[in-house]
Scaffold this motif. Sequence first.
Motif, mmCIF file in Angstrom:
data_model
loop_
_atom_site.group_PDB
_atom_site.id
_atom_site.type_symbol
_atom_site.label_atom_id
_atom_site.label_comp_id
_atom_site.label_asym_id
_atom_site.label_seq_id
_atom_site.Cartn_x
_atom_site.Cartn_y
_atom_site.Cartn_z
ATOM 1 N N MET A 194 0.842 -1.266 -0.052
ATOM 2 C CA MET A 194 -0.079 0.154 0.241
ATOM 3 C C MET A 194 1.253 0.833 0.171
ATOM 4 N N CYS A 195 0.008 2.147 -0.927
ATOM 5 C CA CYS A 195 1.261 3.596 -0.951
ATOM 6 C C CYS A 195 1.559 3.816 0.429
ATOM 7 N N GLY A 196 2.384 4.433 0.500
ATOM 8 C CA GLY A 196 2.606 5.294 2.069
ATOM 9 C C GLY A 196 2.598 4.002 3.415
ATOM 10 N N SER A 197 2.843 2.949 3.290
ATOM 11 C CA SER A 197 2.943 1.564 4.642
ATOM 12 C C SER A 197 4.355 1.334 4.314
ATOM 13 N N VAL A 198 5.306 0.584 5.465
ATOM 14 C CA VAL A 198 5.972 -0.470 5.907
ATOM 15 C C VAL A 198 5.339 -1.498 6.105
ATOM 16 N N SER A 199 5.569 -2.587 5.110
ATOM 17 C CA SER A 199 5.294 -3.760 5.123
ATOM 18 C C SER A 199 5.943 -4.442 5.200
ATOM 19 N N ARG A 234 -10.021 -6.714 -1.383
ATOM 20 C CA ARG A 234 -9.013 -7.863 -2.153
ATOM 21 C C ARG A 234 -7.592 -7.586 -1.462
ATOM 22 N N GLN A 235 -7.272 -6.443 -0.660
ATOM 23 C CA GLN A 235 -6.135 -6.602 -0.135
ATOM 24 C C GLN A 235 -5.442 -7.801 0.835
ATOM 25 N N HIS A 236 -6.613 -7.682 1.348
ATOM 26 C CA HIS A 236 -5.921 -8.952 2.591
ATOM 27 C C HIS A 236 -6.248 -10.212 1.682
ATOM 28 N N GLU A 237 -7.493 -10.345 0.393
ATOM 29 C CA GLU A 237 -7.538 -11.686 0.000
ATOM 30 C C GLU A 237 -6.007 -12.372 -0.544
ATOM 31 N N GLU A 238 -5.186 -10.854 -1.717
ATOM 32 C CA GLU A 238 -4.447 -11.525 -2.277
ATOM 33 C C GLU A 238 -3.156 -11.632 -0.866
ATOM 34 N N ASP A 239 -2.797 -11.598 0.126
ATOM 35 C CA ASP A 239 -2.014 -11.156 0.951
ATOM 36 C C ASP A 239 -2.214 -12.813 1.642
ATOM 37 N N CYS A 299 -8.066 -6.726 15.518
ATOM 38 C CA CYS A 299 -8.742 -7.163 14.266
ATOM 39 C C CYS A 299 -10.033 -5.594 13.574
ATOM 40 N N SER A 300 -10.044 -5.028 14.087
ATOM 41 C CA SER A 300 -11.543 -3.774 14.092
ATOM 42 C C SER A 300 -12.659 -4.955 13.989
ATOM 43 N N TYR A 301 -12.791 -4.377 12.824
ATOM 44 C CA TYR A 301 -14.688 -4.575 12.357
ATOM 45 C C TYR A 301 -15.375 -6.087 11.832
ATOM 46 N N GLY A 302 -13.404 -6.911 11.973
ATOM 47 C CA GLY A 302 -13.555 -8.600 11.804
ATOM 48 C C GLY A 302 -13.204 -9.040 9.051
ATOM 49 N N LEU A 303 -13.353 -7.562 9.312
ATOM 50 C CA LEU A 303 -13.251 -7.871 7.873
ATOM 51 C C LEU A 303 -11.696 -9.161 7.455
ATOM 52 N N LEU A 304 -10.758 -9.300 7.985
ATOM 53 C CA LEU A 304 -9.854 -9.946 6.977
ATOM 54 C C LEU A 304 -10.098 -11.029 8.540
ATOM 55 N N LEU A 305 -11.019 -10.874 9.113
ATOM 56 C CA LEU A 305 -11.227 -12.224 9.314
ATOM 57 C C LEU A 305 -11.954 -13.209 8.877
ATOM 58 N N GLU A 306 -13.105 -11.599 8.579
ATOM 59 C CA GLU A 306 -13.900 -13.154 7.528
ATOM 60 C C GLU A 306 -13.750 -13.341 5.969
ATOM 61 N N VAL A 307 -12.425 -12.400 5.477
ATOM 62 C CA VAL A 307 -12.264 -13.124 5.110
ATOM 63 C C VAL A 307 -11.084 -14.576 4.179
ATOM 64 N N ALA A 308 -10.105 -14.044 6.204
ATOM 65 C CA ALA A 308 -9.448 -15.567 5.986
ATOM 66 C C ALA A 308 -10.692 -16.763 6.663
ATOM 67 N N PHE A 317 -0.266 -19.873 15.879
ATOM 68 C CA PHE A 317 -0.337 -19.205 14.795
ATOM 69 C C PHE A 317 0.656 -19.260 13.805
ATOM 70 N N ASP A 318 -0.003 -19.568 12.697
ATOM 71 C CA ASP A 318 1.413 -19.503 11.420
ATOM 72 C C ASP A 318 1.508 -17.954 10.901
ATOM 73 N N ILE A 319 0.480 -17.662 11.066
ATOM 74 C CA ILE A 319 0.339 -15.712 10.992
ATOM 75 C C ILE A 319 -0.377 -14.755 12.482
ATOM 76 N N VAL A 320 0.561 -14.324 12.370
ATOM 77 C CA VAL A 320 0.172 -13.163 13.652
ATOM 78 C C VAL A 320 0.043 -12.208 12.352
ATOM 79 N N SER A 321 -0.985 -11.263 11.812
ATOM 80 C CA SER A 321 -0.950 -9.909 11.247
ATOM 81 C C SER A 321 -1.411 -9.435 12.016
ATOM 82 N N MET A 322 -0.364 -8.050 11.898
ATOM 83 C CA MET A 322 -1.673 -6.774 12.573
ATOM 84 C C MET A 322 -1.059 -4.993 11.520
ATOM 85 N N SER A 323 -2.159 -5.243 10.786
ATOM 86 C CA SER A 323 -2.493 -4.393 9.722
ATOM 87 C C SER A 323 -3.084 -2.999 9.741
ATOM 88 N N HIS A 324 -2.245 -2.346 9.814
ATOM 89 C CA HIS A 324 -2.230 -0.862 10.611
ATOM 90 C C HIS A 324 -2.870 -0.690 12.434
#
Length: 255
Positions: A1-6, A103-108, A127-136, A180-187
């Motif tokens: 994403m523009c403006g972020s460190v990944s 789309r970004q969550h799906e691709e990652d 996880c905020s309102y759970g979008l990444l969780l729903e996609v996962a 966990f296989d993945i620990v995610s911290m998105s922003h």
Amino acid sequence: MCGSVSAASTRSACCLSTRCPQMCCNLGVHQVCPVCAGDIKRLGRVAPSYRAGHDRFDIVECRACGLSFSQPVPSPAEIARFYRAPTAYAEDYGSTDFAWQRRQHEEDLVRAQAKRSAPLRVLDVGCSYGLLLEVADRLGFDAYGVEPNPVAVEVARARIGRGRVAHGTLADLPSEWHSFDIVSMSHVFEHFTDYRAALRTSAQLLATGGVLAIQTPNRRSWHTLRHGPDYRPIEHPFYWTFRALSRELQNAGLQ
């Protein structure tokens, strides 16, 4: 994403270094950079005036690694008040699902899934309102989340199941949540004051060979250098650069 460190780091056998020139886990005023002990310069009270309470914080920046942070670092009580206020939280981190986020969550997640045959176990921190969780969940992951805002927690639980979303922080996770296989911290990483404890806990939660995936605003991205950073001294106490974040990950035994 523009403006972020990944950053995506894997767990190794090393331990988190306790070396800290200013004992950054003790909240207060830093005389040098808490990451690299470099000299710091005062940028001033540059947070937007419409952010209540933020006008009493200075922003300082390390001349060496580029880390910017609030001075003084906000207290746990100040941060807790922000997350307990549903209106303020919703204004900054609204419950609207944006197509680009989905789309970004799906691709990652698809990229991570392609490297393993068995279903992956993922923890979304903040996880905020759970979008990444729903996609996962839809993609077949064994998905869990933790979130400090009570309203967002209930929305996330409705999306993926009550027993899969914990209310609180990394310190509040059920004892059976681990490996966990993945620990995610998105922003999310920019929200931590005790970021070393967050890295230490995340490393302990990872299975061997697991991945800590961090995405955070980049203080020295092209977008930020051109348009200026969106300083939020209470909920974003630290603004990271690739150099500063890489150093902390290495100190945490993540590679």
